[in-house]
Design an enzyme around this catalytic site. Structure first.
Site, short mmCIF file in Angstrom:
data_model
loop_
_atom_site.label_atom_id
_atom_site.label_comp_id
_atom_site.label_asym_id
_atom_site.label_seq_id
_atom_site.Cartn_x
_atom_site.Cartn_y
_atom_site.Cartn_z
N ASP A 1 0.98 -1.03 0.01
CA ASP A 1 0.08 -0.05 -0.16
C ASP A 1 0.87 1.10 -0.02
OD1 ASP A 1 1.01 -0.27 2.47
OD2 ASP A 1 -1.25 0.14 3.54
N ASP B 1 -0.82 -6.22 -0.63
CA ASP B 1 -1.41 -5.52 1.10
C ASP B 1 -2.80 -5.22 1.26
OD1 ASP B 1 0.59 -4.91 2.90
OD2 ASP B 1 1.12 -3.15 1.84
N GLU C 1 -1.22 -5.63 8.49
CA GLU C 1 -0.31 -4.97 9.72
C GLU C 1 -1.07 -5.33 11.05
OE1 GLU C 1 0.19 -0.87 8.87
OE2 GLU C 1 0.93 -1.11 7.02
N GLU D 1 9.16 -4.12 10.41
CA GLU D 1 9.60 -2.78 9.80
C GLU D 1 10.38 -1.75 10.96
OE1 GLU D 1 6.83 -1.19 7.02
OE2 GLU D 1 7.92 0.93 7.19
O1 KIV Z 1 3.54 -1.14 1.67
C1 KIV Z 1 4.61 -1.51 1.59
O2 KIV Z 1 5.21 -1.44 0.50
C2 KIV Z 1 5.24 -2.29 2.83
C3 KIV Z 1 6.74 -2.58 2.86
C4 KIV Z 1 7.64 -1.61 2.96
C5 KIV Z 1 6.91 -3.87 3.62
O3 KIV Z 1 4.53 -2.49 3.45
#
Ligand code: KIV
Length: 277
Positions: free
Chosen positions: A47, A86, A118, A185
């Site tokens: 995302d 995501d 997440e 992260e």
């Molecule tokens: O949204 C994204 O690109 C991510 C990565 C940085 C792990 O969640």
């Protein structure tokens, strides 16, 4: 041609064999074909596209429709890499039922092979239900950008004892729920190492040091195309942004001076036919 497809089982066996896993983001067909050709193990339609492709300041405005649109494009260009998408903000926060339905849309409409979401204890019921629906889930702990307003900014997480213990507990909890890996992260290196050692599933680090079982970077960061932010953990492997500006400048110059298009870029016509016009 046979393709040595990377799957969620490959995630598990890579950790067992201590083979670091490579993951990159992609948001469009062309980039996906190039990363797949390069041999990356997994492509994440993050995302983060809200920032890199849509120009928002954070990921909070990204919608399911945005994510599905980009996931479908990436899926068309991905053959070997495991394709993960995501789940955006609010797509798995309201109810378990809505979370499963939205996760399912990534598989059915987006052609993704897994989803990432997440959170730890706060979203555990959703993770369990999505996995029960046979949809593989990649977890994401530490700096979870969808909680930006709760964190008060993009900050390294797990720096005090309580926060570090909570991260370890969350990692074990979502592993028990069945995630096939966990993105860590912006977590201090030693804490990421402890978590990676405690887990059976691989950790994929971004700003979490060298002891994770794999690494992920945003493709625009790696390629030097996103100039608005440059977090400490980013390594720039190319200067495509500079190259693109230089190429565009040459083109503009040649258009203005009449050098482009030349005869080699133009189509000719039979002289007889032309004379009859
Ligand atoms: O949204 C994204 O690109 C991510 C990565 C940085 C792990 O969640």
């Amino acid at each position: 041609m046979t393709v040595d497809k990377f799957t969620i089982q490959s995630f598990k066996s890579a950790k067992a064999k201590r083979q670091p896993i490579s993951m990159l983001t992609a948001y469009d067909y062309t980039t996906a074909t190039l990363l797949d050709e390069a041999g990356v193990d997994s492509i994440l339609v993050g995302d983060s596209l809200g920032m890199t492709m849509l120009g928002y300041d954070n990921t909070l405005r990204v919608t399911m429709e945005d994510m599905l649109h980009h996931t479908r494009a990436v899926a068309r260009g991905t053959r070997r890499a495991l394709l993960i998408s995501d789940m955006p903000f609010l797509s798995y926060h309201v109810s378990v039922e809505e979370s499963v339905r939205n996760a399912g849309r990534f598989i059915q409409e987006g052609m993704a092979e897994a989803v990432k979401l997440e959170g730890g204890a706060d979203v555990i019921e959703k993770i369990r239900a999505i996995i029960k629906a046979q949809i593989p889930v990649l977890g994401h702990l530490g700096l979870t950008p969808q909680s930006l307003n709760m964190f008060g900014g993009f900050k390294v997480q797990g720096k005090d004892l309580e926060a570090a213990r909570r991260l370890i507990d969350d990692a074990l909890l979502i592993q028990d729920a069945g995630v096939f890996g966990i993105v860590l992260e912006c977590v201090p290196d030693p804490l990421a190492q402890v978590i990676s050692q405690k887990l059976e599933v691989p950790t994929i680090g971004i700003g979490a040091g060298p002891h994770c079982d794999g690494q992920v970077l945003v493709i625009q960061d790696l390629a030097g195309m996103f100039r608005k932010l440059k977090p400490k953990f980013v390594k720039t492997y190319a200067t495509l942004g500079d190259n693109m500006v230089a190429a565009a400048k040459s083109y503009i110059d040649e258009v203005r001076t009449g050098q482009f298009p030349g005869p080699e870029h133009s189509f000719q016509m039979d002289a007889d036919l032309l004379s009859k016009l």
